[in-house]
Design an enzyme around this catalytic site. Structure first.
Site, PDB file in Angstrom:
ATOM      1  N   ASP A  76      25.901  79.359  49.008  1.00 42.59           N
ATOM      2  CA  ASP A  76      26.167  78.686  49.677  1.00 42.59           C
ATOM      3  C   ASP A  76      27.092  77.869  50.209  1.00 42.59           C
ATOM      4  OD1 ASP A  76      24.416  77.132  50.330  1.00 42.59           O
ATOM      5  OD2 ASP A  76      22.772  78.968  50.907  1.00 42.59           O
ATOM      6  N   CYS A  77      27.185  76.852  51.337  1.00 41.65           N
ATOM      7  CA  CYS A  77      27.880  76.053  51.711  1.00 41.65           C
ATOM      8  C   CYS A  77      27.283  74.974  51.365  1.00 41.65           C
ATOM      9  CB  CYS A  77      28.732  75.767  53.517  1.00 41.65           C
ATOM     10  SG  CYS A  77      26.901  75.167  54.388  1.00 41.65           S
ATOM     11  N   SER A  78      25.891  75.183  51.860  1.00 41.88           N
ATOM     12  CA  SER A  78      25.048  73.302  50.954  1.00 41.88           C
ATOM     13  C   SER A  78      24.902  73.460  49.589  1.00 41.88           C
ATOM     14  CB  SER A  78      23.911  73.185  51.281  1.00 41.88           C
ATOM     15  OG  SER A  78      23.025  74.075  51.930  1.00 41.88           O
ATOM     16  N   HIS A 127      26.665  73.128  58.539  1.00 37.93           N
ATOM     17  CA  HIS A 127      28.124  74.052  57.507  1.00 37.93           C
ATOM     18  C   HIS A 127      28.421  72.428  56.968  1.00 37.93           C
ATOM     19  CE1 HIS A 127      30.578  76.357  55.528  1.00 37.93           C
ATOM     20  NE2 HIS A 127      31.802  75.385  55.784  1.00 37.93           N
ATOM     21  N   HIS A 139      35.490  74.766  50.291  1.00 37.18           N
ATOM     22  CA  HIS A 139      33.932  74.879  50.599  1.00 37.18           C
ATOM     23  C   HIS A 139      33.361  76.476  50.790  1.00 37.18           C
ATOM     24  CE1 HIS A 139      34.838  76.143  55.297  1.00 37.18           C
ATOM     25  NE2 HIS A 139      35.981  76.337  54.741  1.00 37.18           N
TER      26      HIS A 139
END
Length: 165
Positions: A76-78, A127, A139
């Site tokens: 995921d993004c993080s 996000h 991203h």
């Protein structure tokens, strides 16, 4: 082609695990996810050179899948931003809110340099993306798009974090 019972069971288990990860929101992902990475051994003469290498490294993963709570560069993004920074010896939170409130120095978007983390949403960071310069980010966008580049101002920018200097 016939599958053995063991192959079929393994495929079903992998599919079920993927479906479960996709239903977990990033906020529910464990903050203390252990990620074991060996940082590159490169020596960078300037922060600009380091920033350039971080962006170049991240760009290798264009097209990777987005997986909620993933622990590889199909994540995921993080997870994406924390794993990119881990490759260069930086410890960055595993959650979007943690990246906004944690490591680094808060700066304005007008001060953003390649390699900075941009946090998005209106009231709390939900996000994050890696700024790559020229008004663009890379991203892990979502499950449909995966890892992509796009304009940095595509959504409300809540904050920018300078991790490097």
């Amino acid at each position: 082609y016939a599958k053995t019972l063991e192959e079929e069971a393994a495929e079903l288990a992998a599919k079920k695990a993927l479906e479960q990860r996709q239903h977990v929101t990033e906020e529910q992902a464990a903050e203390n996810t252990v990620i074991t990475v060996t940082p590159p051994s490169g020596v960078y003469s300037t922060n600009a050179e380091l920033r350039s290498e971080i962006v170049a490294y991240a760009m290798q993963f264009l097209g990777n899948r987005y997986v909620h709570g993933g622990q590889s560069l199909g994540t995921d993004c993080s997870g994406f931003t924390s794993l990119i920074y881990a490759q260069f010896g930086y410890s960055v939170s595993r959650t979007p809110a943690g990246q906004l409130s944690g490591s680094g120095r808060a700066i304005s978007y007008s001060e953003a340099q390649p390699g900075d983390i941009i946090c998005y949403c209106s009231r709390r960071c939900t996000h994050v993306a890696l700024y790559i310069g020229d008004g663009q980010i890379i991203h892990a966008a979502n499950t449909r798009k995966g890892v992509v580049t796009q304009r940095a101002d595509y959504d409300n920018i809540l904050g920018v974090k300078n991790i490097i200097d």
